[in-house]
Every structure is written in structure tokens, then in C-alpha cells.
Design a protein around this motif. Structure first.
Motif, short mmCIF file in Angstrom:
data_model
loop_
_atom_site.label_atom_id
_atom_site.label_comp_id
_atom_site.label_asym_id
_atom_site.label_seq_id
_atom_site.Cartn_x
_atom_site.Cartn_y
_atom_site.Cartn_z
N GLY A 80 -0.12 5.74 -9.81
CA GLY A 80 -1.37 5.86 -9.78
C GLY A 80 -1.93 6.93 -8.72
O GLY A 80 -3.02 6.98 -8.14
N LEU A 81 -0.59 7.74 -8.46
CA LEU A 81 -1.03 8.78 -7.35
C LEU A 81 -0.83 10.27 -7.86
O LEU A 81 0.03 10.31 -8.81
CB LEU A 81 0.08 8.72 -6.28
CG LEU A 81 0.20 7.27 -5.59
CD1 LEU A 81 1.55 7.41 -4.68
CD2 LEU A 81 -0.76 7.24 -4.49
N THR A 115 0.70 -1.23 -0.06
CA THR A 115 0.05 0.08 0.01
C THR A 115 0.88 1.12 0.08
O THR A 115 1.78 1.47 0.82
CB THR A 115 -0.81 -0.03 1.18
OG1 THR A 115 -1.58 -1.21 1.31
CG2 THR A 115 -1.78 1.26 1.07
N ARG A 138 -3.64 10.34 -1.23
CA ARG A 138 -4.22 9.38 -1.91
C ARG A 138 -3.46 8.08 -1.70
O ARG A 138 -2.25 7.96 -1.45
CB ARG A 138 -4.18 9.63 -3.68
CG ARG A 138 -5.04 10.74 -4.19
CD ARG A 138 -6.21 9.78 -4.59
NE ARG A 138 -7.43 10.60 -4.86
CZ ARG A 138 -7.82 11.24 -6.11
NH1 ARG A 138 -6.95 10.73 -7.20
NH2 ARG A 138 -8.47 12.26 -6.29
N THR A 139 -4.38 6.87 -1.73
CA THR A 139 -3.74 5.55 -1.19
C THR A 139 -3.99 4.60 -2.47
O THR A 139 -5.27 4.73 -2.90
CB THR A 139 -4.11 4.99 -0.11
OG1 THR A 139 -3.93 5.90 0.95
CG2 THR A 139 -3.51 3.60 0.26
N VAL A 140 -3.13 3.73 -2.90
CA VAL A 140 -3.41 2.81 -3.80
C VAL A 140 -2.54 1.40 -3.49
O VAL A 140 -1.64 1.30 -2.69
CB VAL A 140 -2.69 3.26 -5.20
CG1 VAL A 140 -3.37 4.30 -5.68
CG2 VAL A 140 -1.14 3.47 -5.26
N GLU A 141 -3.18 0.38 -3.67
CA GLU A 141 -2.46 -0.96 -3.53
C GLU A 141 -2.11 -1.48 -4.93
O GLU A 141 -2.72 -1.63 -5.94
CB GLU A 141 -3.63 -1.91 -3.01
CG GLU A 141 -3.08 -3.10 -2.49
CD GLU A 141 -4.04 -3.68 -1.58
OE1 GLU A 141 -4.30 -5.09 -1.92
OE2 GLU A 141 -4.49 -3.43 -0.62
N VAL A 142 -0.64 -1.69 -4.79
CA VAL A 142 0.19 -2.10 -6.16
C VAL A 142 0.72 -3.08 -5.78
O VAL A 142 0.95 -3.72 -4.66
CB VAL A 142 0.88 -1.10 -6.52
CG1 VAL A 142 0.37 0.21 -6.96
CG2 VAL A 142 1.96 -0.68 -5.39
N THR A 183 1.11 5.53 -0.13
CA THR A 183 0.26 6.56 0.08
C THR A 183 0.90 7.94 -0.18
O THR A 183 2.29 7.98 0.62
CB THR A 183 -0.31 6.79 1.54
OG1 THR A 183 -0.93 5.60 2.15
CG2 THR A 183 -1.09 7.99 1.85
#
Length: 63
Positions: free
Chosen positions: A31-32, A9, A37-41, A11
Motif C-alpha cells: 500500500g506504499l 505501521t 507514506r505510512t500504512v497500518e497493516v 513507512t
């Protein structure tokens, strides 16, 4: 059986304002594009390299 993919994750904690274009592009690639914003990659060597490039702008949590 398929092996479960490891994820991390990420952020965004810092602003890309005043940074190099390559660092901005790296954030977009992850993806930010906005603060907090938080993304799971997926945890791959290429993603780890991207995170290392902008480590001063992001916070990482192992999943």
C-alpha cells in the motif's frame, strides 16, 4: 470473543527508483507508492516477508 488483530505501521523511507520490479511491486502490495507514506497493516507472516524483502526502503513500528 474475537481476538484483536495485531497491526504494524510501515513507512516508506526509500525511493523505488532504480530498484527491481519485484521490489516496486512489493511496495505497492503493502500500500506504499510515494515517499513518507505510512500504512497500518495486519501483522501476518506474509506481510513480514514482504517487509523483509524491502527492509532497506521502509521503517517499521510495532503497534
Amino acid at each position: 470473543m474475537a481476538k484483536a488483530k495485531q497491526t504494524i505501521t510501515v513507512t516508506q523511507t526509500g525511493s523505488p527508483i532504480g530498484r527491481h520490479k519485484s521490489q516496486r511491486a512489493t511496495l505497492v502490495g503493502l500500500g506504499l507508492n510515494k515517499m513518507h507514506r505510512t500504512v497500518e497493516v495486519e501483522d501476518t507472516p506474509s506481510i513480514r516477508g514482504m517487509i523483509r524483502k524491502v527492509q532497506h526502503l521502509v521503517q517499521v513500528k510495532e503497534a
